[in-house]
Design a protein around this motif. Structure first.
Motif, PDB file in Angstrom:
ATOM      1  N   LEU A  86       1.381  -2.139  -4.284  1.00 52.40           N
ATOM      2  CA  LEU A  86       1.990  -0.838  -4.011  1.00 52.40           C
ATOM      3  C   LEU A  86       1.466   0.239  -4.948  1.00 52.40           C
ATOM      4  O   LEU A  86       1.254   1.383  -4.552  1.00 52.40           O
ATOM      5  CB  LEU A  86       3.511  -0.946  -4.122  1.00 52.40           C
ATOM      6  N   TRP A 120       2.221   3.856   7.013  1.00 55.42           N
ATOM      7  CA  TRP A 120       2.919   3.296   5.865  1.00 55.42           C
ATOM      8  C   TRP A 120       3.924   2.229   6.295  1.00 55.42           C
ATOM      9  O   TRP A 120       4.048   1.184   5.631  1.00 55.42           O
ATOM     10  CB  TRP A 120       3.636   4.403   5.085  1.00 55.42           C
ATOM     11  N   THR A 136      -5.691  -6.112   0.383  1.00 53.98           N
ATOM     12  CA  THR A 136      -4.287  -6.442   0.155  1.00 53.98           C
ATOM     13  C   THR A 136      -4.046  -7.930  -0.089  1.00 53.98           C
ATOM     14  O   THR A 136      -3.490  -8.325  -1.117  1.00 53.98           O
ATOM     15  CB  THR A 136      -3.429  -5.973   1.348  1.00 53.98           C
ATOM     16  N   TRP A 161      -1.832   1.383  -3.638  1.00 51.21           N
ATOM     17  CA  TRP A 161      -1.678   2.256  -2.478  1.00 51.21           C
ATOM     18  C   TRP A 161      -1.241   3.661  -2.880  1.00 51.21           C
ATOM     19  O   TRP A 161      -1.780   4.650  -2.386  1.00 51.21           O
ATOM     20  CB  TRP A 161      -0.659   1.655  -1.512  1.00 51.21           C
ATOM     21  N   MET A 189       8.698  -0.202  -3.020  1.00 48.55           N
ATOM     22  CA  MET A 189       8.209   1.175  -2.958  1.00 48.55           C
ATOM     23  C   MET A 189       9.136   2.120  -3.713  1.00 48.55           C
ATOM     24  O   MET A 189       8.675   3.019  -4.436  1.00 48.55           O
ATOM     25  CB  MET A 189       8.087   1.613  -1.495  1.00 48.55           C
ATOM     26  N   SER A 194       9.660  -4.956   0.532  1.00 48.60           N
ATOM     27  CA  SER A 194       8.634  -3.926   0.360  1.00 48.60           C
ATOM     28  C   SER A 194       9.219  -2.535   0.150  1.00 48.60           C
ATOM     29  O   SER A 194       8.679  -1.746  -0.639  1.00 48.60           O
ATOM     30  CB  SER A 194       7.683  -3.924   1.556  1.00 48.60           C
ATOM     31  N   LEU A 238       3.765  -1.570   4.970  1.00 49.91           N
ATOM     32  CA  LEU A 238       4.905  -2.137   4.259  1.00 49.91           C
ATOM     33  C   LEU A 238       5.429  -3.388   4.958  1.00 49.91           C
ATOM     34  O   LEU A 238       5.848  -4.348   4.298  1.00 49.91           O
ATOM     35  CB  LEU A 238       6.025  -1.096   4.132  1.00 49.91           C
TER      36      LEU A 238
END
Length: 230
Positions: free
Chosen positions: A51, A16, A62, A54, A187, A183, A20
């Protein structure tokens, strides 16, 4: 190959963090491509879209997905940015004017302007996630952001606290900014705000489906009555 236990947990965290960091670099690239200021909002919308994919474990390439959303939302996102910045600028100008006043009127207006500015900041936090879930016009997006933010004060408070904690971490480790400055905030936004919006969208879709079903039932009843009379 699946890795379990502590090693599996460490692997997921590292995975992750890597994703990110890459997403943050893509965000920076598209911000620059949008000449800085005009690239921030569409790049942020695209980042939130990625995001969401994901988090929901949906398949998406992406970079190509990011570029597609960025292109499609560029105009609307910038109109939303202009409206948001304009409202903030008007509030700041009014606060400066109030500061130049004297007496009791200044005190009253000062408290009023502080309240309005805090209200503006809270609504502004919700504008991007609201727009990323369902792109709408500027007025509809701002209205929906206002409603959602005040219908969920606890989650809003948690979101603000998370942003405050993140700002402390960034100030302590400024080298994180190029890799996680946008990022990680994205998130946090997805984890804190998107569940509210998804729930509301689900209820809205359910209500819409119920309305359509009732219309179909009414049409069927009318058809049956006509058949009976003939």
């Amino acid at each position: 190959m699946q890795i379990g236990g502590v090693a599996g947990g460490i692997y997921k965290v590292c995975d992750w963090l890597m994703k990110l960091a890459i997403l943050n670099l893509i965000w920076l690239l598209f911000v620059v491509m949008g000449l800085g200021l005009f690239g921030v909002f569409p790049a942020t919308v695209a980042m939130l879209y990625v995001l969401k994919c994901w988090v929901r474990t949906e398949e998406c390439k992406t970079f190509s997905y990011f570029a597609s959303v960025y292109k499609q939302s560029f105009v609307k996102a910038n109109l939303l940015m202009i409206a948001t910045v304009a409202v903030g600028a008007v509030l700041m100008i009014n606060m400066v004017i109030v500061q130049a006043m004297e007496g009791l009127l200044r005190v009253i207006l000062q408290y009023g302007m502080v309240f309005l500015f805090l209200l503006y900041c809270i609504v502004a936090l919700y504008i991007m996630p609201v727009f990323s879930l369902r792109p709408q016009g500027v007025r509809a997006t701002i209205k929906r952001a206002f409603m959602v933010s005040f219908l969920h004060p606890v989650r809003t408070g948690g979101f603000v606290a998370g942003l405050g904690l993140f700002s402390l971490v960034i100030r302590s480790i400024p080298g994180m900014i190029p890799f996680y400055g946008a990022s990680l905030i994205g998130m946090l936004t997805i984890l804190m705000i998107t569940p509210i919006l998804d729930e509301k969208e689900g209820k809205k879709d359910g209500q819409e489906e119920h309305r359509r079903q009732r219309e179909r039932d009414v049409k069927n009843d009318i058809w049956e009555v006509r058949n009976d009379t003939t």
